[in-house]
Design a protein around this motif. Structure first.
Motif, PDB file in Angstrom:
ATOM      1  N   GLY A 148       0.994  -1.424   0.063  1.00 56.01           N
ATOM      2  CA  GLY A 148      -0.070   0.246  -0.478  1.00 56.01           C
ATOM      3  C   GLY A 148       1.516   1.016   0.413  1.00 56.01           C
ATOM      4  O   GLY A 148       0.586   2.521  -0.688  1.00 56.01           O
ATOM      5  N   GLY A 149       2.153   1.578   0.939  1.00 50.32           N
ATOM      6  CA  GLY A 149       2.772   2.391   0.929  1.00 50.32           C
ATOM      7  C   GLY A 149       3.609   2.391  -0.910  1.00 50.32           C
ATOM      8  O   GLY A 149       3.381   1.770  -1.993  1.00 50.32           O
ATOM      9  N   PHE A 150       4.625   3.936  -0.464  1.00 50.07           N
ATOM     10  CA  PHE A 150       5.393   4.088  -1.907  1.00 50.07           C
ATOM     11  C   PHE A 150       6.936   3.375  -1.026  1.00 50.07           C
ATOM     12  O   PHE A 150       7.449   3.728   0.126  1.00 50.07           O
ATOM     13  CB  PHE A 150       5.801   5.208  -1.311  1.00 50.07           C
ATOM     14  CG  PHE A 150       6.434   5.711  -2.941  1.00 50.07           C
ATOM     15  CD1 PHE A 150       6.442   5.614  -4.373  1.00 50.07           C
ATOM     16  CD2 PHE A 150       8.170   6.221  -2.258  1.00 50.07           C
ATOM     17  CE1 PHE A 150       7.422   5.810  -5.104  1.00 50.07           C
ATOM     18  CE2 PHE A 150       9.060   6.395  -3.157  1.00 50.07           C
ATOM     19  CZ  PHE A 150       8.646   6.798  -4.338  1.00 50.07           C
ATOM     20  N   ILE A 151       7.903   2.698  -2.149  1.00 45.33           N
ATOM     21  CA  ILE A 151       8.633   2.237  -2.043  1.00 45.33           C
ATOM     22  C   ILE A 151       9.310   2.469  -3.651  1.00 45.33           C
ATOM     23  O   ILE A 151       9.543   2.627  -4.812  1.00 45.33           O
ATOM     24  CB  ILE A 151       9.572   0.994  -2.097  1.00 45.33           C
ATOM     25  CG1 ILE A 151       7.696  -0.038  -1.000  1.00 45.33           C
ATOM     26  CG2 ILE A 151      10.431   0.232  -1.947  1.00 45.33           C
ATOM     27  CD1 ILE A 151       8.189  -1.432  -0.739  1.00 45.33           C
ATOM     28  N   LYS A 152      10.706   3.423  -2.695  1.00 45.63           N
ATOM     29  CA  LYS A 152      11.811   3.918  -4.455  1.00 45.63           C
ATOM     30  C   LYS A 152      12.653   2.917  -4.940  1.00 45.63           C
ATOM     31  O   LYS A 152      12.797   2.043  -4.241  1.00 45.63           O
ATOM     32  CB  LYS A 152      12.590   5.360  -3.014  1.00 45.63           C
ATOM     33  CG  LYS A 152      13.567   5.413  -2.480  1.00 45.63           C
ATOM     34  CD  LYS A 152      13.828   6.524  -2.054  1.00 45.63           C
ATOM     35  CE  LYS A 152      15.349   6.328  -0.840  1.00 45.63           C
ATOM     36  NZ  LYS A 152      15.623   6.950  -0.872  1.00 45.63           N
ATOM     37  N   ALA A 153      13.469   3.451  -5.985  1.00 48.88           N
ATOM     38  CA  ALA A 153      14.061   2.376  -6.337  1.00 48.88           C
ATOM     39  C   ALA A 153      15.216   2.447  -5.564  1.00 48.88           C
ATOM     40  O   ALA A 153      15.831   2.789  -5.277  1.00 48.88           O
ATOM     41  CB  ALA A 153      14.148   2.995  -8.255  1.00 48.88           C
ATOM     42  N   GLY A 154      15.545   1.062  -5.889  1.00 48.76           N
ATOM     43  CA  GLY A 154      16.671   0.528  -4.864  1.00 48.76           C
ATOM     44  C   GLY A 154      17.145   0.715  -3.799  1.00 48.76           C
ATOM     45  O   GLY A 154      18.302  -0.554  -3.238  1.00 48.76           O
ATOM     46  N   GLU A 155      15.436  -0.393  -3.694  1.00 54.62           N
ATOM     47  CA  GLU A 155      15.494  -0.818  -1.746  1.00 54.62           C
ATOM     48  C   GLU A 155      15.344  -1.492  -1.862  1.00 54.62           C
ATOM     49  O   GLU A 155      14.999  -2.797  -3.077  1.00 54.62           O
ATOM     50  CB  GLU A 155      14.472  -0.174  -1.161  1.00 54.62           C
ATOM     51  CG  GLU A 155      14.378   1.281  -1.348  1.00 54.62           C
ATOM     52  CD  GLU A 155      15.457   2.078   0.107  1.00 54.62           C
ATOM     53  OE1 GLU A 155      15.496   1.342   0.551  1.00 54.62           O
ATOM     54  OE2 GLU A 155      15.958   3.188  -0.538  1.00 54.62           O
ATOM     55  N   ARG A 156      15.672  -2.845  -0.983  1.00 50.81           N
ATOM     56  CA  ARG A 156      16.001  -4.383  -0.492  1.00 50.81           C
ATOM     57  C   ARG A 156      14.005  -4.603  -0.223  1.00 50.81           C
ATOM     58  O   ARG A 156      13.250  -3.638   0.827  1.00 50.81           O
ATOM     59  CB  ARG A 156      16.617  -4.560   0.419  1.00 50.81           C
ATOM     60  CG  ARG A 156      17.910  -4.810   0.096  1.00 50.81           C
ATOM     61  CD  ARG A 156      18.738  -5.673   0.630  1.00 50.81           C
ATOM     62  NE  ARG A 156      18.751  -6.895   0.847  1.00 50.81           N
ATOM     63  CZ  ARG A 156      19.099  -7.598  -0.017  1.00 50.81           C
ATOM     64  NH1 ARG A 156      19.668  -7.378  -1.347  1.00 50.81           N
ATOM     65  NH2 ARG A 156      18.711  -9.281  -0.396  1.00 50.81           N
ATOM     66  N   VAL A 157      13.559  -5.123  -0.427  1.00 51.04           N
ATOM     67  CA  VAL A 157      12.221  -5.905  -0.187  1.00 51.04           C
ATOM     68  C   VAL A 157      12.209  -7.148  -0.031  1.00 51.04           C
ATOM     69  O   VAL A 157      13.092  -7.964  -1.073  1.00 51.04           O
ATOM     70  CB  VAL A 157      10.976  -5.507  -1.246  1.00 51.04           C
ATOM     71  CG1 VAL A 157      11.122  -3.929  -2.093  1.00 51.04           C
ATOM     72  CG2 VAL A 157      11.949  -6.037  -2.694  1.00 51.04           C
ATOM     73  N   LYS A 158      11.197  -7.890  -0.096  1.00 57.50           N
ATOM     74  CA  LYS A 158      10.680  -9.212   0.188  1.00 57.50           C
ATOM     75  C   LYS A 158       9.580  -9.709   0.117  1.00 57.50           C
ATOM     76  O   LYS A 158       8.582  -8.711   0.120  1.00 57.50           O
ATOM     77  CB  LYS A 158      10.935 -10.052   1.791  1.00 57.50           C
ATOM     78  CG  LYS A 158      10.743 -11.146   2.251  1.00 57.50           C
ATOM     79  CD  LYS A 158      11.346 -11.329   3.699  1.00 57.50           C
ATOM     80  CE  LYS A 158      11.139 -12.728   3.882  1.00 57.50           C
ATOM     81  NZ  LYS A 158      10.624 -12.706   5.918  1.00 57.50           N
ATOM     82  N   ILE A 159       9.078 -10.111  -0.834  1.00 62.54           N
ATOM     83  CA  ILE A 159       7.626 -11.013  -0.756  1.00 62.54           C
ATOM     84  C   ILE A 159       7.086 -11.272  -0.175  1.00 62.54           C
ATOM     85  O   ILE A 159       7.984 -13.066   0.434  1.00 62.54           O
ATOM     86  CB  ILE A 159       7.870 -12.165  -2.380  1.00 62.54           C
ATOM     87  CG1 ILE A 159       9.017 -11.280  -3.116  1.00 62.54           C
ATOM     88  CG2 ILE A 159       7.044 -12.645  -3.262  1.00 62.54           C
ATOM     89  CD1 ILE A 159       9.081 -12.360  -5.043  1.00 62.54           C
ATOM     90  N   VAL A 160       5.955 -11.094   0.354  1.00 59.26           N
ATOM     91  CA  VAL A 160       5.185 -11.696   1.064  1.00 59.26           C
ATOM     92  C   VAL A 160       4.038 -12.468   0.949  1.00 59.26           C
ATOM     93  O   VAL A 160       3.563 -12.716   1.643  1.00 59.26           O
ATOM     94  CB  VAL A 160       5.050 -10.965   2.289  1.00 59.26           C
ATOM     95  CG1 VAL A 160       6.068 -10.307   2.334  1.00 59.26           C
ATOM     96  CG2 VAL A 160       4.415  -9.948   1.877  1.00 59.26           C
ATOM     97  N   LYS A 161       3.470 -12.413  -0.466  1.00 57.40           N
ATOM     98  CA  LYS A 161       2.868 -13.123  -0.612  1.00 57.40           C
ATOM     99  C   LYS A 161       2.339 -12.976  -2.112  1.00 57.40           C
ATOM    100  O   LYS A 161       3.017 -11.846  -2.484  1.00 57.40           O
ATOM    101  CB  LYS A 161       1.447 -11.683  -0.566  1.00 57.40           C
ATOM    102  CG  LYS A 161      -0.388 -12.926  -0.551  1.00 57.40           C
ATOM    103  CD  LYS A 161      -1.275 -11.758  -0.541  1.00 57.40           C
ATOM    104  CE  LYS A 161      -1.314 -11.395   1.386  1.00 57.40           C
ATOM    105  NZ  LYS A 161      -2.528 -10.480   1.553  1.00 57.40           N
ATOM    106  N   VAL A 162       1.856 -14.646  -2.754  1.00 56.16           N
ATOM    107  CA  VAL A 162       1.676 -14.336  -3.995  1.00 56.16           C
ATOM    108  C   VAL A 162       0.196 -14.993  -4.406  1.00 56.16           C
ATOM    109  O   VAL A 162      -0.134 -16.036  -3.670  1.00 56.16           O
ATOM    110  CB  VAL A 162       2.572 -15.574  -4.877  1.00 56.16           C
ATOM    111  CG1 VAL A 162       2.544 -16.318  -6.241  1.00 56.16           C
ATOM    112  CG2 VAL A 162       4.194 -15.083  -4.526  1.00 56.16           C
TER     113      VAL A 162
END
Length: 436
Positions: free
Chosen positions: A411-425
């Motif tokens: 729901g939020g904003f994430i800028k480019a180059g940030e580390r992320v984790k897949i939490v749902k498919v």
């Protein structure tokens, strides 16, 4: 030289005097014999119109209608009656066995009537397509038409009414209430509905003083025979049923095959027969083509308006082609009901048993139970980490194990180059969370 010119002009002058004599010797008056056989339908009118026109163009002295018919459509008989009323040449109706119902009406429009010894004329009650007595409006029209036809040639109108109305009583002929009048050759002559009884056409020629060498027998062309068959009120619903059923089956079949071909051929025959019979004009064919074009356009245009207009144009063209909109509407409704009922029976009852039916109908379904999925559900990605390739607002692209993946945030904003984790498919929807 002058003497030669004088002889030449004398020859021309003599030939001019002999020309009328030679022309009158060769110009034998013709007698046209036109058959009115089988049922009276709308295609018969076109044939009679052509035959009568040929007779009048060739200065026929007499037109003989060779009649043997059980009757037919009231509307067709009415049109033929108007056609005969406009004929200036003397006409004779030769009842060569039966002139019943519409056949009796047509016979009454002739100047004279002759019958074979076992001939019959009458039984002219008007009935609907179901075989029941027609409504009062139709009966009133028919009785008036029968009466007028008899009066136009000096015949007793009461006899004509007794042929069409069972409430008319004629005691001298033994016709009581509840019976329709059918005259044999003797009774017809007795009441003035026949000028004489003859065994065959040859005897008719002798009675009328006709030279057999002057007789021209008019035959129906193949196109006219086909048109008469196609415009038969029994054949029309069958053709339309085949067309409807064929096209409906084709919708469920892969490619274009036998069913679609039968449907198109039935429609072509329908329009061809009504065109030859003079019932349909080229405007109905153009309207039909426009309808087909609109249905094809529906595959490329949104909204369904083009398809609806196309179906309306096709139905309108078929109804207008028949001449009688009400009758064609009934035939079209019967055809659609038969087509739908047949399809239901085939699918529900015979669908699993008929191998041929299984071959032409596409019944495969892409259901989840059969192993088909619209998108690959990549559950193995849950828990993996990656880096955002583009800003996620909230969707964008992330790199996971050197693979570009379309993803969305929670729901939020994430800028480019940030580390992320897949939490749902969830099917094609991959949700990531910022862990930087």
């Amino acid at each position: 030289m002058k003497k030669g010119l004088l002889i030449f002009f004398m020859m021309i002058l003599g030939f001019s005097f002999l020309q009328p004599l030679l022309s009158s010797a060769d110009n034998t008056k013709k007698v046209y014999v036109i058959p009115i056989h089988k049922e009276v339908e709308k295609g018969l009118h076109a044939f009679l119109e052509r035959a009568i026109s040929d007779a009048e163009e060739n200065n026929a002295e007499l037109i003989v209608f060779d009649i043997d018919t059980p009757g037919g459509l009231v509307t067709a008989a009415g049109d033929i009656g108007q056609l005969l009323d406009g004929v200036e040449t003397k006409t004779v109706a030769f009842v060569n066995n039966h002139a019943l119902s519409a056949g009796a009406f047509i016979s009454l429009h002739a100047d004279e009537i002759y019958m074979v010894p076992n001939g019959q004329i009458g039984s002219a009650a008007v009935i609907d397509q179901a075989g029941n007595a027609a409504d009062k409006k139709a009966q009133s029209y028919w009785l008036s038409a029968m009466k007028s036809a008899a009066e136009s040639n000096g015949r007793d109108p009461q006899v004509a009414l007794a042929m069409a109305d069972e409430s008319v009583v004629i005691e001298e002929l033994g016709i009581e209430k509840g019976e329709l009048l059918t005259l044999g050759s003797k009774e017809a002559k007795q009441v003035g509905y026949s000028e004489g009884t003859v065994a065959n056409l040859d005897e008719l020629y002798e009675t009328l003083g006709v030279d057999k060498s002057s007789v021209v027998n008019v035959e129906e062309t193949f196109a006219e025979k086909l048109a008469r068959f196609i415009t038969n009120p029994v054949v029309v619903p069958i053709l339309l049923s085949l067309a409807s059923l064929g096209l409906i089956v084709e919708l469920y079949s892969p490619g274009f095959g036998i069913a679609g071909s039968i449907g198109l051929i039935s429609l072509v025959l329908f329009f061809y027969g009504h065109l030859v019979a003079g019932l349909a004009g080229y405007e109905t064919i153009i309207l039909f083509i426009i309808g087909v074009a609109l249905i094809v356009a529906e595959f490329f245009l949104p909204g369904g308006i083009a398809g609806g207009l196309g179906i309306g144009a096709i139905l309108a063209s078929i109804m207008l082609a028949g001449g009688d909109v009400v009758q064609m509407g009934i035939s079209l409704l019967i055809a659609l009901l038969i087509a739908v009922a047949t399809m239901i029976i085939f699918v529900k009852v015979f669908g699993k048993k008929m191998k041929f039916f299984n071959k032409i109908i596409l019944k495969d379904s892409t259901s989840t139970e059969s192993g088909y999925v619209s998108n690959i559900n990549r559950l193995e990605l849950v828990g993996k980490e990656g880096v955002t390739k583009t800003p996620l607002r909230p969707s964008g692209t992330v790199i996971v194990d050197d693979e570009r993946i379309d993803a969305v945030t929670e729901g939020g904003f994430i800028k480019a180059g940030e580390r992320v984790k897949i939490v749902k498919v969830e099917g094609s929807r991959i949700v990531v969370r910022d862990i930087s």
